[in-house]
Design an enzyme around this catalytic site. Structure first.
Site, PDB file in Angstrom:
ATOM      1  N   ASP A 189       0.852  -1.192   0.000  1.00  0.00           N
ATOM      2  CA  ASP A 189       0.000   0.000   0.000  1.00  0.00           C
ATOM      3  C   ASP A 189       0.887   1.240   0.000  1.00  0.00           C
ATOM      4  O   ASP A 189       1.362   1.685   1.041  1.00  0.00           O
ATOM      5  CB  ASP A 189      -0.926   0.003   1.211  1.00  0.00           C
ATOM      6  CG  ASP A 189      -1.981   1.109   1.131  1.00  0.00           C
ATOM      7  OD1 ASP A 189      -1.749   2.095   0.409  1.00  0.00           O
ATOM      8  OD2 ASP A 189      -3.020   0.973   1.791  1.00  0.00           O
ATOM      9  N   HIS A 194       0.156   7.901   3.775  1.00  0.00           N
ATOM     10  CA  HIS A 194       0.800   7.213   4.886  1.00  0.00           C
ATOM     11  C   HIS A 194       2.300   7.488   4.991  1.00  0.00           C
ATOM     12  O   HIS A 194       2.957   6.957   5.897  1.00  0.00           O
ATOM     13  CB  HIS A 194       0.572   5.700   4.752  1.00  0.00           C
ATOM     14  CG  HIS A 194      -0.865   5.329   4.585  1.00  0.00           C
ATOM     15  ND1 HIS A 194      -1.814   5.555   5.553  1.00  0.00           N
ATOM     16  CD2 HIS A 194      -1.532   4.780   3.528  1.00  0.00           C
ATOM     17  CE1 HIS A 194      -2.993   5.142   5.120  1.00  0.00           C
ATOM     18  NE2 HIS A 194      -2.846   4.670   3.896  1.00  0.00           N
ATOM     19  N   ILE A 209      -0.915   9.253   8.332  1.00  0.00           N
ATOM     20  CA  ILE A 209      -1.676   8.359   9.192  1.00  0.00           C
ATOM     21  C   ILE A 209      -1.295   6.905   8.911  1.00  0.00           C
ATOM     22  O   ILE A 209      -0.743   6.575   7.860  1.00  0.00           O
ATOM     23  CB  ILE A 209      -3.194   8.547   8.999  1.00  0.00           C
ATOM     24  CG1 ILE A 209      -3.617   8.183   7.571  1.00  0.00           C
ATOM     25  CG2 ILE A 209      -3.600   9.970   9.343  1.00  0.00           C
ATOM     26  CD1 ILE A 209      -5.138   8.212   7.353  1.00  0.00           C
TER      27      ILE A 209
END
Length: 290
Positions: A189, A194, A209
């Site tokens: 991912d 992120h 996050i």
């Protein structure tokens, strides 16, 4: 493009074949924090060369594990910009332990689409079988698509993050590391939300996050470690709703309730961030032993 219910509901995607190795399993477990105590033999079971035990949540990421680009959300009757999509829920059911290496053939179909007015909730189910046709796991997922509602579909039920109105039977701690998202992104991912502080700021967050699926997998591991003595063979199914964000470095709290007097009836749980007034991160968790 508006969602076309007639085309989307029941649509079945072409089979996708993929493979994984024991090194992939080890990396996934490291991304979830396994091995924090390298002298703990229970921890080392997740990281054994060649034959690591496999958390069932690997089934939720196995198909996309080697992706290096963000996915497109384009399917029959569905064409949505990735920036509008939030991960809503995830679940996995396993008839037995996932092998530490193997090949799977995944078939995904869309089962429900709810019209929430300003958004849509899209449900899919994926069955993964080995080349001989043996079922390895079943995955259920929902995504929340902002701005994609209003197409005249059923509104569907309303989810709730409310915990049971009694004290939890068990409370567990879930620490995350400051670099947790940077490590977990190696599991497929690569969304810059992120990892890129500027991208996160543009999305309205003070810093990058943690991946929802990382919190999801870490929670499953803590439940396995504390309720099943660290033995993944005891898990039948596990699922949760992504109810809020987690910032890497936070220590989370897992509040657990027994569903009945019999442990085999399963457990419900909620994950919160005590440092942020117990903001809910994962809700509706259902953890069912064999």
């Amino acid at each position: 493009m508006p969602i076309n219910l007639d085309e989307a509901i029941g649509a079945e995607l072409a089979p996708v074949e993929f493979s994984w190795s024991s090194s992939d399993i080890q990396l996934y477990h490291l991304g979830l924090g396994a091995g924090a105590d390298p002298m703990d033999k229970r921890e080392l079971r997740y990281l054994t060369d060649g034959t690591p035990q496999v958390l069932p949540t690997f089934g939720n990421v196995a198909q996309s594990f080697h992706m290096t680009e963000p996915p497109a959300v384009r399917f029959p009757g569905i064409d949505i910009e990735l920036s509008r999509v939030l991960h809503a829920s995830e679940a996995v059911t396993v008839p037995g332990p996932i092998p530490p290496a193997g090949t799977g053939i995944a078939v995904t179909r869309f089962t429900e689409i709810w019209d929430k007015g300003k958004a849509a909730v899209i449900w899919s189910e994926t069955e993964v079988k080995d080349p001989d046709g043996t079922l390895l796991w079943t995955q259920k997922r929902s995504i929340f698509a902002r701005g994609e509602g209003g197409f005249g579909g059923d509104r569907g039920p309303s989810g709730s993050s409310a915990a049971p109105e009694r004290a939890p039977d068990i409370e567990l701690s879930l620490p995350t590391s400051p670099q947790q998202a940077l490590l977990y992104r190696m599991c497929g991912d690569r969304n810059p939300l992120h990892s890129d502080p500027d991208f996160a700021a543009a999305a309205g967050f003070p810093r990058p996050i943690l991946h929802g699926l990382c919190t999801y997998g870490m929670t499953c591991k803590v439940l396995v470690d504390n309720l099943l003595d660290g033995d993944v063979r005891g898990v039948k199914s596990y699922g949760a709703r992504m109810a809020g964000v987690v910032f890497p470095g936070e220590t989370l709290r897992i509040s657990v309730w027994k569903n009945s007097g019999d442990d085999r009836a399963g457990y419900s749980a909620v994950v919160t961030a005590p440092e942020r007034d117990d903001a809910v991160a994962l809700a509706g968790i259902e953890f069912v032993p064999v």
